[in-house]
Design an enzyme around this catalytic site. Sequence first.
Site, PDB file in Angstrom:
ATOM      1  N   ALA A 146       0.864  -1.175   0.000  1.00 33.67           N
ATOM      2  CA  ALA A 146       0.000   0.000   0.000  1.00 33.67           C
ATOM      3  C   ALA A 146       0.903   1.229   0.000  1.00 33.67           C
ATOM      4  O   ALA A 146       2.086   1.135   0.332  1.00 33.67           O
ATOM      5  CB  ALA A 146      -0.868  -0.011   1.255  1.00 33.67           C
ATOM      6  N   GLY A 206       0.790  -5.094   0.763  1.00 33.09           N
ATOM      7  CA  GLY A 206      -0.328  -5.149  -0.181  1.00 33.09           C
ATOM      8  C   GLY A 206       0.064  -5.803  -1.502  1.00 33.09           C
ATOM      9  O   GLY A 206      -0.793  -6.333  -2.215  1.00 33.09           O
ATOM     10  N   GLU A 256      -0.395  -9.355  -0.869  1.00 36.43           N
ATOM     11  CA  GLU A 256      -1.849  -9.582  -0.733  1.00 36.43           C
ATOM     12  C   GLU A 256      -2.516  -9.605  -2.111  1.00 36.43           C
ATOM     13  O   GLU A 256      -3.384 -10.435  -2.386  1.00 36.43           O
ATOM     14  CB  GLU A 256      -2.463  -8.502   0.168  1.00 36.43           C
ATOM     15  CG  GLU A 256      -1.999  -8.662   1.614  1.00 36.43           C
ATOM     16  CD  GLU A 256      -2.443  -7.535   2.523  1.00 36.43           C
ATOM     17  OE1 GLU A 256      -2.122  -6.371   2.218  1.00 36.43           O
ATOM     18  OE2 GLU A 256      -3.110  -7.819   3.531  1.00 36.43           O
ATOM     19  N   GLU A 270       4.341  -5.415   7.212  1.00 40.07           N
ATOM     20  CA  GLU A 270       3.568  -4.331   7.844  1.00 40.07           C
ATOM     21  C   GLU A 270       3.923  -4.088   9.307  1.00 40.07           C
ATOM     22  O   GLU A 270       3.868  -2.955   9.788  1.00 40.07           O
ATOM     23  CB  GLU A 270       2.058  -4.616   7.734  1.00 40.07           C
ATOM     24  CG  GLU A 270       1.488  -4.506   6.332  1.00 40.07           C
ATOM     25  CD  GLU A 270       1.589  -5.785   5.518  1.00 40.07           C
ATOM     26  OE1 GLU A 270       2.352  -6.697   5.918  1.00 40.07           O
ATOM     27  OE2 GLU A 270       0.913  -5.884   4.490  1.00 40.07           O
TER      28      GLU A 270
HETATM   29  N1  COA Z   1       4.616   3.442   0.090  1.00 41.94           N
HETATM   30  C1  COA Z   1       5.080   4.654  -0.234  1.00 41.94           C
HETATM   31  N2  COA Z   1       6.340   4.881  -0.613  1.00 41.94           N
HETATM   32  C2  COA Z   1       7.166   3.838  -0.653  1.00 41.94           C
HETATM   33  C3  COA Z   1       6.758   2.539  -0.313  1.00 41.94           C
HETATM   34  C4  COA Z   1       5.409   2.358   0.073  1.00 41.94           C
HETATM   35  N3  COA Z   1       4.932   1.163   0.398  1.00 41.94           N
HETATM   36  N4  COA Z   1       7.811   1.710  -0.449  1.00 41.94           N
HETATM   37  C5  COA Z   1       8.833   2.446  -0.857  1.00 41.94           C
HETATM   38  N5  COA Z   1       8.449   3.738  -0.984  1.00 41.94           N
HETATM   39  C6  COA Z   1       9.252   4.861  -1.457  1.00 41.94           C
HETATM   40  C7  COA Z   1      10.378   5.200  -0.498  1.00 41.94           C
HETATM   41  O1  COA Z   1       9.938   6.106   0.484  1.00 41.94           O
HETATM   42  C8  COA Z   1      11.380   5.822  -1.428  1.00 41.94           C
HETATM   43  O2  COA Z   1      10.962   7.141  -1.675  1.00 41.94           O
HETATM   44  P1  COA Z   1      12.043   8.307  -1.902  1.00 41.94           P
HETATM   45  O3  COA Z   1      12.829   7.906  -3.103  1.00 41.94           O
HETATM   46  O4  COA Z   1      11.209   9.515  -2.063  1.00 41.94           O
HETATM   47  O5  COA Z   1      12.865   8.320  -0.650  1.00 41.94           O
HETATM   48  C9  COA Z   1      11.189   5.040  -2.735  1.00 41.94           C
HETATM   49  O6  COA Z   1       9.890   4.462  -2.648  1.00 41.94           O
HETATM   50  C10 COA Z   1      12.189   3.932  -2.942  1.00 41.94           C
HETATM   51  O7  COA Z   1      12.218   3.123  -1.780  1.00 41.94           O
HETATM   52  P2  COA Z   1      13.577   2.619  -1.138  1.00 41.94           P
HETATM   53  O8  COA Z   1      13.219   1.928   0.103  1.00 41.94           O
HETATM   54  O9  COA Z   1      14.541   3.751  -1.061  1.00 41.94           O
HETATM   55  O10 COA Z   1      14.073   1.611  -2.258  1.00 41.94           O
HETATM   56  P3  COA Z   1      14.798   0.224  -2.119  1.00 41.94           P
HETATM   57  O11 COA Z   1      15.004  -0.267  -3.488  1.00 41.94           O
HETATM   58  O12 COA Z   1      15.961   0.356  -1.186  1.00 41.94           O
HETATM   59  O13 COA Z   1      13.750  -0.746  -1.377  1.00 41.94           O
HETATM   60  C11 COA Z   1      11.623  -1.819  -0.985  1.00 41.94           C
HETATM   61  C12 COA Z   1      12.579  -1.128  -2.008  1.00 41.94           C
HETATM   62  C13 COA Z   1      10.317  -2.083  -1.652  1.00 41.94           C
HETATM   63  C14 COA Z   1      12.255  -3.144  -0.497  1.00 41.94           C
HETATM   64  C15 COA Z   1      11.441  -0.888   0.242  1.00 41.94           C
HETATM   65  O14 COA Z   1      11.067   0.385  -0.237  1.00 41.94           O
HETATM   66  C16 COA Z   1      10.390  -1.305   1.222  1.00 41.94           C
HETATM   67  O15 COA Z   1      10.628  -2.151   2.055  1.00 41.94           O
HETATM   68  N6  COA Z   1       9.207  -0.672   1.149  1.00 41.94           N
HETATM   69  C17 COA Z   1       8.153  -0.836   2.114  1.00 41.94           C
HETATM   70  C18 COA Z   1       7.444  -2.143   1.961  1.00 41.94           C
HETATM   71  C19 COA Z   1       6.340  -2.216   2.971  1.00 41.94           C
HETATM   72  O16 COA Z   1       6.505  -2.071   4.159  1.00 41.94           O
HETATM   73  N7  COA Z   1       5.153  -2.459   2.474  1.00 41.94           N
HETATM   74  C20 COA Z   1       4.014  -2.585   3.290  1.00 41.94           C
HETATM   75  C21 COA Z   1       3.329  -1.287   3.362  1.00 41.94           C
HETATM   76  S1  COA Z   1       1.872  -1.434   4.314  1.00 41.94           S
END
Ligand code: COA
Length: 680
Positions: free
Chosen positions: A63, A106, A109, A129
């Site tokens: 999400a 998500g 999911e 999450e």
């Molecule tokens: N919602 C909003 N923004 C998100 C996001 C999310 N779920 N996941 C990543 N982003 C954004 C980050 O804030 C970052 O933004 P920025 O460039 O403005 O700083 C950008 O996307 C890239 O993310 P980053 O974490 O720097 O890239 P990465 O390649 O190192 O890692 C992921 C990628 C997907 C592994 C990591 O972003 C992550 O773990 N995201 C969250 C996953 C999560 O918790 N999902 C459940 C949400 S309920």
Amino acid sequence: MEHLVTFSIHDSVGVIAINNPPVNALSSGVPEGIKTAVHALEGNPRVRSIVVIGGGRTFVAGADIHEFVEVLEGRGSMPALHPALSAVEDCTKPVVMAIHGSALGGGLELAMAGHYRVATPEAQVGQPEVKIGLIPGAGGTQRLPRLVGIAKAAEMCAFGEPVSAREALALGLIDNIVEGDLLPGAIEFARTITSARKTRDRIEKLARVDLGPFRELCRKARKNLIAPLAALDAVEAAGKLPFEQGLRREAEIFEICLHSDQCRALIHVFFAERAVAKVPDIPKGTPVSPIRRAAVIGAGTMGGGIAMALANAGIPVLIRDADESALERGMTTIGQNYDRSVKSGRLTPEAAEERLARITPELGWTGFEHADIVLEAVFESLPLKQQVFAELDRIAKPGCILATNTSTLDVDAIAAVTSRPQSVLGMHFFSPANVMRLVEVVRGKATEKSAIATVMALAKALKKVGVVVRNGFGFVGNRMFLPYMEQAELLVEEGASPEQVDRALTDFGMAMGPLAVADLSGIDVFWRIQQEAPSGIGRRGASAIEELYAAGRYGQKSGAGWYRYDENRKPVSDPEVLALIQKEHRKLQDQEIVERCVYALINEGARVLEEGIALRAVDIDVIYLTGYGFPAYRGGPMFYAGTVGLDKILERVRAFEWQPAGLLEQLAAEGKTFEAIEPA
Ligand code: COA
């Protein structure tokens, strides 16, 4: 908005592509787009099956966390994921999810609402999450147990760690691994599938499991956290309730977590760690020099740890110590550390050998002329460090970055002895440097932007978090630690026991109590820092450290400090300390201990911010979260201050008769929080 989700037809296979860079979060418009695309392809007689794929570097990372923030701030509504997921699951044509990069939160999911899942070998899937204080809220706690069983789903939802594609295949979470190009592989797979298969109907793995022991484990391993236990409640419901009721239970629990202080704090932490990488006046395109070879000076604990961190990231490194036996000892310790990693299964023997082979001991200066960066980690003495930098100035190649690992000294005074202060900066690592994630990157008066950008990139390559700070005694972390520590000392002088002080703070959530930290780092080290600290920083009249120092109680290393230590360095209470330190015998409440220590930290943090030593409150938060064991679920000291209310903190600071920081007074009067401060 239509471009967020597009669809096309490849012979008989419909392909839905999600394009919401950078990580295809399910922001508003994406779920709606998926639903529309599924309905369109379902209604198209040419289409027999459907593939859903993410554009760019990943499938779907969950999400959109920004939208949760909007909900919490009353500016938006919850993303509508369920209708899209139901459209996928209820589709009469088979839907194959094609996963590369990550399917997280998500994203997983969504993938589980599909009928089949294929993934690239490098892909990872998970329900992270809990790391932002939530539980899966779009059916994850109900569909995951149907695919992998209750026990594994409980583990994945409560700990939030992702699993690799191979493990997911073995668990039955995905159906196939596609070697080579994902889209053609997924289309090929989809062609072989003839019927849809709803995850919600798959109950064969739902045998009940007693989650009691796992709950106990969570209580210990995730102390004070709400979300992991909440996730277990929701997963457990999958085994007890029909799917729709299970979803309702999940929604109720999700809602409670979303509105918790812990969730707000952990979301703050998620964005904070990413925010510190963006230094306000260092734009994205600032030139970054490649670091191909490094050198470290000083083979003590810090030097050895730094060399290991570099070697672990694939960078060949020289480690110099002029003292042959010290160099030998340093190399032996490094070898032992790698052996330990092999024994514990964290590294293969080959990987350990490869890493060790990247570290070359050096008594003289041979090879230093090729280094792209030199990190100095000699004894904490200004004249000594100046001597080393004067020598380095003669030897290092032009453009080589010269970094000092000082924890308190004046980086400008070190830079001043070189002819290239623009290349000099501080890289303050935390012990053990091969483990701890924080690096304070200290920007001197003359340090050029490209040098800062280069070491920030290096910190990331070392899997560390670099936080840029300005030069000033103790920078941010240690400067703030002194008044915090001072309160801990005074509390014992007034009648608390060291155990009570440390326990009150670990109950608050600190990884260690301050007095145990002092014993670990060395009372002699704290004594020296206190002697050198400018007046006003952590000097309000406590004399405990001086007493301990004078009594030769240097902490763990001498077998006694605030505690006495047995041969395994296990602390035991020591009545001698009370006799030595206590001046009064007042009974202290835990609340007073926490308020005095934590508010001292916050008041000094306000000064650090006011003086521009830290650029933003978020930088202080990340320093304390990654380097000082501040609990993530409280968001860092400055965020925590906002949750308490700056007016309340100011009131207590005045009641304690401390000098409040001007910024604290100003923001409290304006009804603001520290986040309101923009870098100058
Ligand atoms: N919602 C909003 N923004 C998100 C996001 C999310 N779920 N996941 C990543 N982003 C954004 C980050 O804030 C970052 O933004 P920025 O460039 O403005 O700083 C950008 O996307 C890239 O993310 P980053 O974490 O720097 O890239 P990465 O390649 O190192 O890692 C992921 C990628 C997907 C592994 C990591 O972003 C992550 O773990 N995201 C969250 C996953 C999560 O918790 N999902 C459940 C949400 S309920």
